[in-house]
Design an enzyme around this catalytic site. Structure first.
Site, PDB file in Angstrom:
ATOM      1  CG  ASN A   1       0.965  18.162 -32.000  1.00 46.23           C
ATOM      2  OD1 ASN A   1       0.822  19.334 -32.337  1.00 46.23           O
ATOM      3  ND2 ASN A   1       1.034  17.168 -32.876  1.00 46.23           N
TER       4      ASN A   1
ATOM      5  N   GLY B   1      -5.356  10.293 -33.527  1.00 49.33           N
ATOM      6  CA  GLY B   1      -6.676  10.901 -33.675  1.00 49.33           C
ATOM      7  C   GLY B   1      -7.774   9.896 -34.010  1.00 49.33           C
TER       8      GLY B   1
ATOM      9  CG  HIS C   1       2.930  15.315 -36.254  1.00 53.90           C
ATOM     10  ND1 HIS C   1       1.819  14.976 -37.003  1.00 53.90           N
ATOM     11  CD2 HIS C   1       2.649  14.976 -34.977  1.00 53.90           C
ATOM     12  CE1 HIS C   1       0.907  14.470 -36.194  1.00 53.90           C
ATOM     13  NE2 HIS C   1       1.376  14.458 -34.961  1.00 53.90           N
TER      14      HIS C   1
ATOM     15  CB  SER D   1      -5.590   7.480 -29.339  1.00 56.66           C
ATOM     16  OG  SER D   1      -6.055   7.839 -30.636  1.00 56.66           O
TER      17      SER D   1
ATOM     18  CD  GLU E   1      -1.847  15.429 -37.598  1.00 54.04           C
ATOM     19  OE1 GLU E   1      -1.581  16.572 -37.177  1.00 54.04           O
ATOM     20  OE2 GLU E   1      -2.470  14.589 -36.926  1.00 54.04           O
TER      21      GLU E   1
ATOM     22  CD  GLU F   1       2.959  11.366 -32.474  1.00 54.64           C
ATOM     23  OE1 GLU F   1       2.412  11.678 -31.417  1.00 54.64           O
ATOM     24  OE2 GLU F   1       2.853  12.016 -33.520  1.00 54.64           O
TER      25      GLU F   1
ATOM     26  CE  LYS G   1      -2.324  16.123 -33.617  1.00 56.77           C
ATOM     27  NZ  LYS G   1      -2.772  14.868 -34.174  1.00 56.77           N
TER      28      LYS G   1
HETATM   29  P1  PGA Z   1      -3.708  12.232 -30.808  1.00 52.41           P
HETATM   30  O1  PGA Z   1      -2.492  12.913 -31.603  1.00 52.41           O
HETATM   31  O2  PGA Z   1      -3.306  12.197 -29.359  1.00 52.41           O
HETATM   32  O3  PGA Z   1      -4.879  13.149 -31.053  1.00 52.41           O
HETATM   33  O4  PGA Z   1      -3.893  10.873 -31.366  1.00 52.41           O
HETATM   34  C1  PGA Z   1      -1.161  12.622 -31.284  1.00 52.41           C
HETATM   35  C2  PGA Z   1      -0.228  13.364 -32.211  1.00 52.41           C
HETATM   36  O5  PGA Z   1      -0.556  13.487 -33.400  1.00 52.41           O
HETATM   37  O6  PGA Z   1       0.836  13.835 -31.805  1.00 52.41           O
END
Ligand code: PGA
Length: 250
Positions: free
Chosen positions: A10, A174, A96, A214, A98, A168, A12
Site C-alpha cells: 500500500n 506507521g 483503510h 509496521s 486512514e 490492521e 498511500k
Molecule cells: P505501515 O502501513 O506498514 O506503514 O504500518 C500499513 C498500512 O497502513 O496498510
C-alpha cells in the site's frame, strides 16, 4: 488446502509515475519466478497506468487504494470499479483506517464499496482494526466483530468469494509498533469466527486474512509463520524495492 498468502503493498500518497517505473525496474527481477505467494502493488491512482505497464506479464498484480460504489456520477475525486477494470486493475483496498480516520469513511460506506468491488469482479482487501484506546479498553474483539458485520452486510458467500480481509491495528500503522505474531493471530481468529457466522465454515476456512501494521523484512517471517496469518498489507516498507522484495520472500 493451505491458503496461498497474499503480500500487498500500500503505497498511500507516495511516488510519481517515474518513481513507479523505477520501483518496478528494480523490484521485478528480485521476485521473478516467485510463485509461493501472490504479490499485489497498490499505488496512487495517478501511477496505475505506469504500474500496469511495468508489471505486464509479470507475477505482480496491481490494485487501487479505494473504489467508489457507483459506476459513474457526480462524485468529485472518486474512481469507480468499472473504471479500474478498463485498466486491468484487479484489486482494491477498501476501508483503510486512514480513509476512516481522515476522510469520513464509515462501516456503511465500506459496505457499499465492498459490494461494488465484488460485484465488478475486483478482489477487495477490506481493512478492519481497532485504535489504541479500544485495545486498552478491552474492546478489540467487539470492534472487529462490528466492523465485519457491517462491512459484510447483505453480501452472500457466493458474491464474497474473492474477499480478502486485512487486520490492521491502527496503533501499529506507521508507528513502528507491530502486533506480536500471537496477538495478530488472536485477532485473525476473531475475524475468521465472525466470517464463519456470516458466510459459513467453508467460506471462512478459505478466507485470506492479511496482517498490516509496521510489517518489515525483520518481522515478516515470524508473522507469516502464524497459521492464521495469510499474508501482509505493507505500507512504509513497501516503498523500497529491496525491502518489499525481502518481505515477499520472508
Ligand atoms: P505501515 O502501513 O506498514 O506503514 O504500518 C500499513 C498500512 O497502513 O496498510
Amino acid at each position: 488446502m493451505p491458503r496461498t498468502k497474499l503480500i500487498a503493498a500500500n503505497w498511500k500518497m507516495y511516488k510519481t509515475p517515474d518513481h513507479t517505473r523505477a520501483f518496478f525496474r528494480d523490484f521485478l527481477p528480485q521476485v521473478s519466478g516467485h510463485t509461493r505467494d501472490e504479490i499485489v502493488v497498490c499505488p496512487p491512482y495517478l501511477d496505475l497506468t505506469a504500474a500496469l505497464d511495468a508489471a505486464k506479464g509479470s507475477n505482480v498484480a496491481i490494485g487501487a487504494q479505494n473504489v467508489h460504489w457507483k459506476d459513474e456520477g457526480a462524485f468529485t475525486g472518486e474512481i469507480s470499479a468499472p473504471m479500474l477494470l478498463t485498466l486491468n486493475v484487479t484489486h482494491a483496498i477498501v476501508g483503510h483506517s486512514e480513509r476512516r480516520q481522515y476522510f469520513g469513511e464509515t462501516d456503511d460506506t465500506v459496505n457499499l464499496r465492498l459490494k461494488a468491488a465484488l460485484e465488478a469482479g475486483l478482489t477487495p482487501i477490506c481493512c478492519v482494526g481497532e485504535v489504541l484506546e479500544e485495545r486498552e479498553a478491552g474492546l478489540t474483539d467487539d470492534v472487529l466483530r462490528r466492523q465485519c458485520v457491517r462491512a459484510f452486510h447483505a453480501i452472500s458467500a457466493k458474491k464474497a468469494a474473492r474477499l480478502v480481509v486485512a487486520y490492521e491495528p491502527v496503533w501499529a500503522i506507521g508507528t513502528g509498533k507491530t502486533a506480536t505474531p500471537e496477538l495478530a493471530a488472536e485477532a485473525h481468529a476473531v475475524i475468521r469466527k465472525e466470517a464463519t457466522e456470516i458466510f459459513g465454515e467453508e467460506f471462512a476456512s478459505n478466507l485470506r486474512i492479511l496482517y498490516g501494521g509496521s510489517v518489515k523484512p525483520e518481522n515478516a517471517s515470524a508473522l507469516m509463520a502464524q497459521e492464521e496469518i495469510d499474508g501482509a498489507l505493507v505500507g512504509g516498507a513497501s516503498l523500497d524495492p529491496k525491502s518489499f522484495a525481502a518481505i515477499v520472500k520472508y
